[in-house]
Scaffold this motif. Structure first.
Motif, PDB file in Angstrom:
ATOM      1  N   SER A 199       0.851  -1.182   0.000  1.00  0.00           N
ATOM      2  CA  SER A 199       0.000   0.000   0.000  1.00  0.00           C
ATOM      3  C   SER A 199       0.887   1.232   0.000  1.00  0.00           C
ATOM      4  CB  SER A 199      -0.911   0.010   1.237  1.00  0.00           C
ATOM      5  OG  SER A 199      -0.137   0.020   2.418  1.00  0.00           O
ATOM      6  N   ARG A 200       0.615   2.154  -0.910  1.00  0.00           N
ATOM      7  CA  ARG A 200       1.435   3.357  -1.029  1.00  0.00           C
ATOM      8  C   ARG A 200       0.896   4.471  -0.160  1.00  0.00           C
ATOM      9  NH1 ARG A 200       2.789   5.363  -6.843  1.00  0.00           N
ATOM     10  NH2 ARG A 200       3.871   6.858  -5.509  1.00  0.00           N
ATOM     11  N   GLN A 201       1.838   5.291   0.350  1.00  0.00           N
ATOM     12  CA  GLN A 201       1.484   6.463   1.151  1.00  0.00           C
ATOM     13  C   GLN A 201       2.197   7.669   0.549  1.00  0.00           C
ATOM     14  OE1 GLN A 201       2.351   5.690   5.305  1.00  0.00           O
ATOM     15  NE2 GLN A 201       1.858   3.529   5.082  1.00  0.00           N
ATOM     16  N   GLY A 202       1.613   8.284  -0.484  1.00  0.00           N
ATOM     17  CA  GLY A 202       2.254   9.420  -1.131  1.00  0.00           C
ATOM     18  C   GLY A 202       3.501   8.978  -1.878  1.00  0.00           C
ATOM     19  N   ASN A 203       4.511   9.836  -1.871  1.00  0.00           N
ATOM     20  CA  ASN A 203       5.793   9.491  -2.494  1.00  0.00           C
ATOM     21  C   ASN A 203       6.459   8.400  -1.674  1.00  0.00           C
ATOM     22  OD1 ASN A 203       5.511  11.478  -4.482  1.00  0.00           O
ATOM     23  ND2 ASN A 203       6.428  13.048  -3.175  1.00  0.00           N
ATOM     24  N   GLY A 226       3.679   0.257  -7.311  1.00  0.00           N
ATOM     25  CA  GLY A 226       4.131   1.600  -7.657  1.00  0.00           C
ATOM     26  C   GLY A 226       5.138   2.143  -6.662  1.00  0.00           C
ATOM     27  N   GLY A 227       5.619   3.347  -6.926  1.00  0.00           N
ATOM     28  CA  GLY A 227       6.668   3.934  -6.105  1.00  0.00           C
ATOM     29  C   GLY A 227       8.042   3.464  -6.565  1.00  0.00           C
ATOM     30  N   GLY A 266      11.880  -3.895 -13.406  1.00  0.00           N
ATOM     31  CA  GLY A 266      11.821  -2.439 -13.476  1.00  0.00           C
ATOM     32  C   GLY A 266      12.348  -1.766 -12.224  1.00  0.00           C
ATOM     33  N   LEU A 267      13.156  -2.475 -11.444  1.00  0.00           N
ATOM     34  CA  LEU A 267      13.678  -1.938 -10.183  1.00  0.00           C
ATOM     35  C   LEU A 267      15.132  -1.512 -10.348  1.00  0.00           C
ATOM     36  CD1 LEU A 267      12.287  -4.703  -7.789  1.00  0.00           C
ATOM     37  CD2 LEU A 267      11.098  -2.732  -8.768  1.00  0.00           C
ATOM     38  N   ASP A 268      15.557  -0.593  -9.484  1.00  0.00           N
ATOM     39  CA  ASP A 268      16.959  -0.196  -9.453  1.00  0.00           C
ATOM     40  C   ASP A 268      17.741  -1.249  -8.675  1.00  0.00           C
ATOM     41  OD1 ASP A 268      19.231   1.254  -9.837  1.00  0.00           O
ATOM     42  OD2 ASP A 268      18.774   2.813  -8.371  1.00  0.00           O
ATOM     43  N   TYR A 269      18.978  -1.501  -9.098  1.00  0.00           N
ATOM     44  CA  TYR A 269      19.778  -2.582  -8.517  1.00  0.00           C
ATOM     45  C   TYR A 269      21.174  -2.064  -8.215  1.00  0.00           C
ATOM     46  CZ  TYR A 269      22.605  -6.897  -8.433  1.00  0.00           C
ATOM     47  OH  TYR A 269      23.493  -7.903  -8.105  1.00  0.00           O
TER      48      TYR A 269
END
Length: 294
Positions: free
Chosen positions: A171-175, A204-205, A266-269
């Motif tokens: 669950s996202r909380q803003g940025n 997301g995020g 799609g993630l940074d590694y």
């Protein structure tokens, strides 16, 4: 720039986190940026293509010049720190530093940096029993809560096959910035970590995967006659010096596959070694993050 063993010898995680954060000289994101925010910051001359709604018409009427009102835009983050607490994180390098202990230092430093910037850090420890959660908060008592949880976390067993317990992470909380610290020992298709990364991407995020390794895993720097034991399964293997070249080839192939799999989500590694001073590792991570946030 003390190494991990020296920092751990201090026996004071809050102090170590502050020292690391002070030496990092960077944050998780630019503190403020100019834009169409709520808090007025400055005027700047109008340029073709600018949003006319931001023009200060009263100033234009008085000066016969066109200026835009610029504001400071709030860039605060919800920072979710995810720690892999499976048994493989108990692996110890030549200096006696476990991957779990190194991860504690790194996450403590990240939490301290987050609070300095007014962000809301939280901790999620993924172990055999599921997900232990300290929800993100920006109050003064959050760092002591996080430091205590990190200091008391132990690594054991396998990650749970059911990722339903990862709900709080989805669950996202803003940025939102999610930092996953793991050795990704079990990153196979449909394995728990792989499913978690898939879910995090879908939620997301920004997600940053920090792949933690010990140098002796890369070099297989053990005596000629040694027995290696899998910390998660208990399987044992007699080390044959003649097998080292084949091991190196398989290891490099696995590292490439792991990086490709994570980036494929799609993630940074970013890969880290436990012999690197944690403050240097923290600074590297923060600078990568600053570059991504611009």
């Amino acid at each position: 720039m003390l190494d991990a063993a020296a920092l751990l010898a201090l026996g004071n995680l809050p102090l170590v986190a502050r020292l690391m954060a002070d030496g990092a000289q960077a944050g998780l994101h630019p503190s403020r940026r100019r834009g169409a925010g709520l808090e007025f910051s400055q005027y700047r001359p109008y340029q073709p293509g600018d949003d006319l709604r931001r023009l200060d018409w009263r100033l234009a009427a008085r000066s016969d010049r066109y200026y835009l009102r610029e504001s400071d835009v709030d860039t605060r983050l919800t920072v979710r720190l995810v720690l892999d607490a499976s048994a493989s994180m108990n692996h110890v390098d030549a200096a006696g530093v476990s991957k779990l202990a190194y991860a504690r230092l790194l996450l403590a430093g990240l939490a301290h940096v987050a609070q300095q910037q007014g962000d809301a850090p939280g901790l999620y420890v993924l172990g055999p029993a599921g997900l232990r959660t300290i929800p993100p908060r920006a109050d003064a008592g959050q760092l002591p809560r996080l430091f205590h949880a990190l200091a008391t976390t132990t690594a054991a067993g396998l990650l749970p096959a059911d990722t339903a317990t990862a709900g709080p992470l989805l669950s996202r909380q803003g940025n939102t910035l999610t930092v996953v610290v793991s050795d990704f020992y079990d990153l196979e298709p449909t394995a728990p970590l792989d499913r978690l990364l898939t879910q995090l991407r879908a939620a997301g995020g920004d997600v940053l995967a920090l792949h933690l390794l010990a140098p002796n895993e890369l070099t297989l720097d053990y005596p000629a006659a040694a027995t290696l034991e899998d910390l998660e399964t208990g399987q044992r293997l007699q080390l044959d010096p003649g097998q080292r070249p084949a091991y190196q080839q398989q290891l490099q192939a696995w590292l490439r596959q792991t990086e490709q799999a994570i980036r494929g989500h799609g993630l940074d590694y970013h890969r880290l070694l436990t012999d690197e001073p944690p403050a240097v590792a923290l600074r590297t991570v923060l600078r990568r993050r600053q570059g991504a946030a611009r």
